[in-house]
Design an enzyme around this catalytic site. Structure first.
Site, PDB file in Angstrom:
ATOM      1  N   GLY A 181      17.408  22.392  31.964  1.00 41.54           N
ATOM      2  CA  GLY A 181      17.869  21.353  32.870  1.00 41.54           C
ATOM      3  C   GLY A 181      17.805  21.800  34.317  1.00 41.54           C
ATOM      4  O   GLY A 181      17.094  22.737  34.684  1.00 41.54           O
ATOM      5  N   ASN A 197       8.050  27.669  29.756  1.00 44.62           N
ATOM      6  CA  ASN A 197       8.303  26.262  29.422  1.00 44.62           C
ATOM      7  C   ASN A 197       8.723  25.451  30.644  1.00 44.62           C
ATOM      8  O   ASN A 197       9.613  25.855  31.392  1.00 44.62           O
ATOM      9  CB  ASN A 197       9.427  26.167  28.383  1.00 44.62           C
ATOM     10  CG  ASN A 197       9.037  26.742  27.036  1.00 44.62           C
ATOM     11  OD1 ASN A 197       7.944  27.270  26.854  1.00 44.62           O
ATOM     12  ND2 ASN A 197       9.947  26.653  26.084  1.00 44.62           N
ATOM     13  N   PHE A 198       8.100  24.277  30.790  1.00 42.77           N
ATOM     14  CA  PHE A 198       8.450  23.341  31.851  1.00 42.77           C
ATOM     15  C   PHE A 198       8.678  21.958  31.243  1.00 42.77           C
ATOM     16  O   PHE A 198       7.843  21.474  30.479  1.00 42.77           O
ATOM     17  CB  PHE A 198       7.325  23.236  32.887  1.00 42.77           C
ATOM     18  CG  PHE A 198       6.943  24.523  33.542  1.00 42.77           C
ATOM     19  CD1 PHE A 198       7.679  25.030  34.607  1.00 42.77           C
ATOM     20  CD2 PHE A 198       5.842  25.242  33.098  1.00 42.77           C
ATOM     21  CE1 PHE A 198       7.319  26.232  35.218  1.00 42.77           C
ATOM     22  CE2 PHE A 198       5.478  26.440  33.695  1.00 42.77           C
ATOM     23  CZ  PHE A 198       6.212  26.929  34.757  1.00 42.77           C
ATOM     24  N   ASP A 224       9.492  22.576  20.008  1.00 43.93           N
ATOM     25  CA  ASP A 224      10.448  23.325  20.819  1.00 43.93           C
ATOM     26  C   ASP A 224      11.856  23.116  20.264  1.00 43.93           C
ATOM     27  O   ASP A 224      12.269  21.980  20.009  1.00 43.93           O
ATOM     28  CB  ASP A 224      10.368  22.823  22.269  1.00 43.93           C
ATOM     29  CG  ASP A 224      11.120  23.710  23.242  1.00 43.93           C
ATOM     30  OD1 ASP A 224      11.215  24.921  22.980  1.00 43.93           O
ATOM     31  OD2 ASP A 224      11.582  23.187  24.274  1.00 43.93           O
ATOM     32  N   GLY A 276      13.539  27.128  30.270  1.00 40.84           N
ATOM     33  CA  GLY A 276      14.255  26.695  31.460  1.00 40.84           C
ATOM     34  C   GLY A 276      13.622  27.152  32.757  1.00 40.84           C
ATOM     35  O   GLY A 276      14.312  27.533  33.699  1.00 40.84           O
ATOM     36  N   ALA A 277      12.276  27.113  32.823  1.00 34.79           N
ATOM     37  CA  ALA A 277      11.588  27.594  34.026  1.00 34.79           C
ATOM     38  C   ALA A 277      11.613  26.588  35.167  1.00 34.79           C
ATOM     39  O   ALA A 277      11.357  26.968  36.317  1.00 34.79           O
ATOM     40  CB  ALA A 277      10.144  27.958  33.696  1.00 34.79           C
TER      41      ALA A 277
END
Length: 280
Positions: A181, A230-231, A82, A209-210
Site C-alpha cells: 500500500g 512487486n509493483f 501473489d 511493497g515496492a
C-alpha cells in the site's frame, strides 16, 4: 510466445544482480500497458494477481487475457499468483494455468508455515511451476488484509535458512522494512538483515511493497539478492488519477475507448521507468 515460468528469469536476474518487475494485473488495460512498457525496453515481465483479482475478473477471463498477452508479446511473460492464502487457492491457479505461485503462510507458526509451503512445492514442483513464499510479516494493506505496523516483524535470518532448505522454494520474500500500500513515511530498509538472509539462503529474493520505495533503495537491494520487485499500488493510483483527470476535462464522455487511453499511456511510461530502475 506462450506463458513462461519465472524460474529461469529470476535465476538469471539473481546471478547478474538485476531484478524482474512484477506488476499487478487488475484489468485488460493494465495488462496491455505492462506488456507494452516491458516490450519497449526489451525486458521479461511478470503479470501477477491476488485471488481477489482473479475472482473479480473471473478465472477463465484472467487466463485468456494473460495467455493472449503472452502470445502477442515480443518478450517472455509469466503469470504469478501473489499471496495465495491457501493450498486450495494454489491448486485452483495451478489447474487454470498460472506459471508461478506464491503461497503465503506468514501468519502461521514457523512449523505450520513450513508444512504448508512444503505441500505446495510438492504439488507444483513436478509440473515445473516455481514457488515463492514469505517468512516474517510485511505490513500494510494487501487486498482486504491489513497488517498494522506494530504487528509487522522482520525475518529472522537463521529461520529463513531453515525455511528455504526445508520447503524447497524457488524464491523467498523476506520482511526487511517494506510494506504493502501507500507509505505514511519513507521506509527504512534493513540492508544488513537482507545481506544476512541472502548469504544464508542463496536464492532469488523478492521485494514486496515496492510502490513508493525510493529508487536508490530499490537499486541498492539488487546488491543483496533481490531479483523480483512487486509493483501494484502505484499502478492503481496512477490509473485512477488519469481517469479522474480525463472526466474533469470531458465530463460528458462515455466511450471507454477514449477515457482509458490517457491512463494506459501513463502506465506504459511508469512501467518503463520501473523496469529501467531494476537494471544494473
Amino acid at each position: 510466445m506462450t506463458l513462461v515460468t519465472t524460474k529461469e528469469m529470476l535465476k538469471d536476474a539473481h546471478t547478474n544482480h538485476y531484478a524482474i518487475g512484477a506488476f499487478g494485473a487488475h484489468n485488460l488495460e493494465i495488462i496491455k500497458s505492462v506488456i507494452a512498457g516491458a516490450e519497449s525496453v526489451g525486458s521479461p515481465v511478470i503479470l501477477q494477481t491476488t485471488s481477489s483479482t482473479y475472482k473479480y475478473v473471473e478465472m477463465p477471463y484472467m487466463i485468456a487475457m494473460a495467455k493472449a498477452a503472452a502470445e502477442q508479446a515480443k518478450i517472455p511473460v509469466a503469470l504469478h499468483l501473489d499471496h495465495g492464502e491457501s493450498f486450495d487457492v494454489v491448486m485452483e491457479c495451478l489447474r487454470a494455468g498460472y506459471t508461478s505461485i506464491m503461497i503465503d503462510g506468514s501468519k502461521l507458526s514457523l512449523e505450520d508455515n513450513i508444512a504448508l509451503v512444503r505441500k505446495v512445492t510438492d504439488a507444483a514442483g513436478p509440473i515445473g511451476v516455481p514457488v515463492e513464499a514469505e517468512l516474517g510479516t510485511i505490513g500494510g494493506v494487501e487486498d482486504d488484509f491489513v497488517v498494522e505496523e506494530s504487528e509487522a516483524f522482520f525475518t529472522d535470518p537463521e529461520a529463513a535458512e531453515r525455511f528455504v532448505r526445508e520447503t524447497g522454494i524457488d524464491s523467498f520474500a523476506p520482511a526487511f522494512g517494506t510494506a504493502h500500500g501507500n507509505y505514511k513515511r519513507e521506509p527504512k530498509l534493513q540492508f544488513d538483515l537482507l545481506d544476512k538472509i541472502q548469504k544464508l539462503t542463496n536464492i532469488p529474493l523478492v521485494m514486496h511493497g515496492a510502490s513508493g520505495v525510493p529508487e536508490e533503495s530499490v537499486r541498492k537491494s539488487l546488491d543483496y539478492g533481490v531479483a523480483k520487485v512487486n509493483f501494484s499500488t502505484e499502478l492503481k493510483d496512477l490509473f485512477a488519477e488519469e481517469v479522474r483527470a480525463f472526466f474533469q476535462d470531458n465530463p460528458n464522455e462515455n466511450d471507454p475507448r477514449k477515457y482509458f487511453i490517457p491512463a494506459r499511456e501513463a502506465l506504459i511510461e511508469l512501467v518503463k521507468r520501473k523496469i529501467m530502475m531494476l537494471q544494473k
